[in-house]
Scaffold this motif. Structure first.
Motif, short mmCIF file in Angstrom:
data_model
loop_
_atom_site.label_atom_id
_atom_site.label_comp_id
_atom_site.label_asym_id
_atom_site.label_seq_id
_atom_site.Cartn_x
_atom_site.Cartn_y
_atom_site.Cartn_z
N ASP A 179 -4.32 -10.80 8.48
CA ASP A 179 -4.67 -9.43 8.09
C ASP A 179 -5.78 -8.82 8.94
OD1 ASP A 179 -2.78 -9.38 6.09
OD2 ASP A 179 -4.17 -9.98 4.50
N CYS A 193 -4.08 -3.68 -1.31
CA CYS A 193 -4.85 -3.50 -0.07
C CYS A 193 -3.98 -3.07 1.11
CB CYS A 193 -5.58 -4.81 0.29
SG CYS A 193 -6.96 -4.61 1.45
N THR A 236 -3.62 -12.15 0.22
CA THR A 236 -4.39 -12.05 1.46
C THR A 236 -3.86 -13.06 2.47
OG1 THR A 236 -6.38 -11.25 0.37
CG2 THR A 236 -6.70 -12.40 2.45
N VAL A 244 -10.95 -13.18 8.29
CA VAL A 244 -10.55 -13.08 6.89
C VAL A 244 -11.31 -14.14 6.11
CG1 VAL A 244 -8.64 -13.13 5.25
CG2 VAL A 244 -8.26 -12.27 7.57
N ASP A 282 -11.61 -11.25 0.63
CA ASP A 282 -10.93 -11.26 -0.67
C ASP A 282 -11.95 -11.65 -1.72
OD1 ASP A 282 -9.47 -11.97 -3.00
OD2 ASP A 282 -7.66 -12.14 -1.79
N ARG A 300 -11.71 -6.66 -0.89
CA ARG A 300 -10.79 -6.53 -2.02
C ARG A 300 -11.53 -6.91 -3.30
NH1 ARG A 300 -5.06 -9.24 -1.47
NH2 ARG A 300 -4.71 -7.65 -3.09
N LYS A 315 -5.51 -2.59 4.79
CA LYS A 315 -5.02 -3.36 5.93
C LYS A 315 -4.54 -2.43 7.06
CE LYS A 315 -3.62 -7.22 2.96
NZ LYS A 315 -2.47 -7.92 2.33
N ASN A 347 -4.73 -17.07 -4.46
CA ASN A 347 -4.54 -16.04 -3.45
C ASN A 347 -3.47 -15.06 -3.92
OD1 ASN A 347 -4.12 -14.48 -1.18
ND2 ASN A 347 -4.01 -16.19 0.24
#
Length: 270
Positions: free
Chosen positions: A121, A94, A117, A125, A107, A15, A98, A114
């Motif tokens: 996910d 996203c 995220t 991550v 991220d 991202r 995803k 945040n």
């Protein structure tokens, strides 16, 4: 459970495509990972010459020999990966990214918080910088503050808080940052890579002049025509005046990329 799979088949969704995220993307790409970048419709990268997010505007963006290509949907992914290029998709939340069920989500927005995220996910991550807590928001955090911990993979806790002060270069910190004097439309009169002296006019925001506070080379500058707010960072000057640095991924971005790579390998190859 044995999580080891063919690493070259791993799908990684990152991202953000700014300069630090680009360091991550570049490092993963040259290591053979199939990487997708998701971006907002109007990215605000300052170090545009080393940001894959520029593909959103121009259709393509090449950074240190790696080409990113804007795509319109995930049906184009395989073709771009086959060409050994990096696909960039406008997908602010996203959601499409995803839906691919990627093996890794990074991220790299660097929003200091945040923005949506979740640790659920993907199997792995990873969050870059402050705003994430390992075991809560993400599996791993990579430190982004300059210093002895830069690029370190954190398996517990959070990254250091944002200081609000840019990293010093030759002892110069805040004065090397170019900020908007007020709200309005940014119009550039100089370009990335240009050498300037203190006091030189660089551009204007709705008629209000923007001047360099120090001498050096313009390392980064947001795209002309962008609507900005007062105090917003719109560029930076490197007092070392080494033009090639404007077009190379920074040591910070590469260090952060190394931390992300470590996190992926710990899980899938450990």
């Amino acid at each position: 459970m044995d999580t080891r799979i063919g690493l070259s088949r791993l799908r990684v969704c990152v991202r953000g495509g700014g300069d630090v995220a680009t360091g991550v993307i570049w490092r993963l790409h040259v290591c053979g990972f199939r990487t997708l970048v998701t971006e907002i419709p109007f990215p605000l990268a300052v170090r545009r010459r080393v940001a894959f997010s520029e593909a959103v505007y121009d259709g393509t963006a090449t950074v240190e020999g790696v080409e990113a290509v804007r795509i319109d949907g995930i049906s184009q992914l395989e073709a771009v990966w086959t060409q050994r290029k990096v696909p960039v998709l406008v997908d602010p939340e996203c959601r499409t990214g995803k839906s691919l069920r990627p093996d890794v989500i990074v991220d790299g927005i660097l929003a200091k918080e945040n923005l949506g995220t979740s640790i659920r996910d993907a199997p792995v991550v990873i969050g870059l910088g402050p705003g994430f807590t390992t075991g809560v928001d993400v599996h791993y955090v990579v430190e982004t503050n300059r210093g002895p911990s830069l690029g370190r993979l954190l398996t517990s806790g959070s990254a250091e808080p944002d200081t609000g002060v840019p990293g010093a270069v030759q002892g110069i910190a805040s004065d090397r940052v170019i900020r908007a004097p007020g709200a309005g439309t940014w119009l550039a009169e100089r370009d990335i890579g240009d050498t300037v002296d203190a006091g030189d006019r660089i551009g204007a925001v709705s008629g209000a002049a923007v001047q360099a506070l120090i001498g050096g080379v313009i390392r980064g500058m947001i795209r002309p025509g962008i609507e900005v707010r007062a105090g917003m960072k719109i560029g930076d000057i490197d007092p070392r005046a080494e033009t090639d640095r404007c077009f190379r991924i920074s040591e910070k971005a590469l260090a952060v990329g190394g931390g992300v790579l470590e996190g992926i390998l710990r899980f899938y190859a450990g």
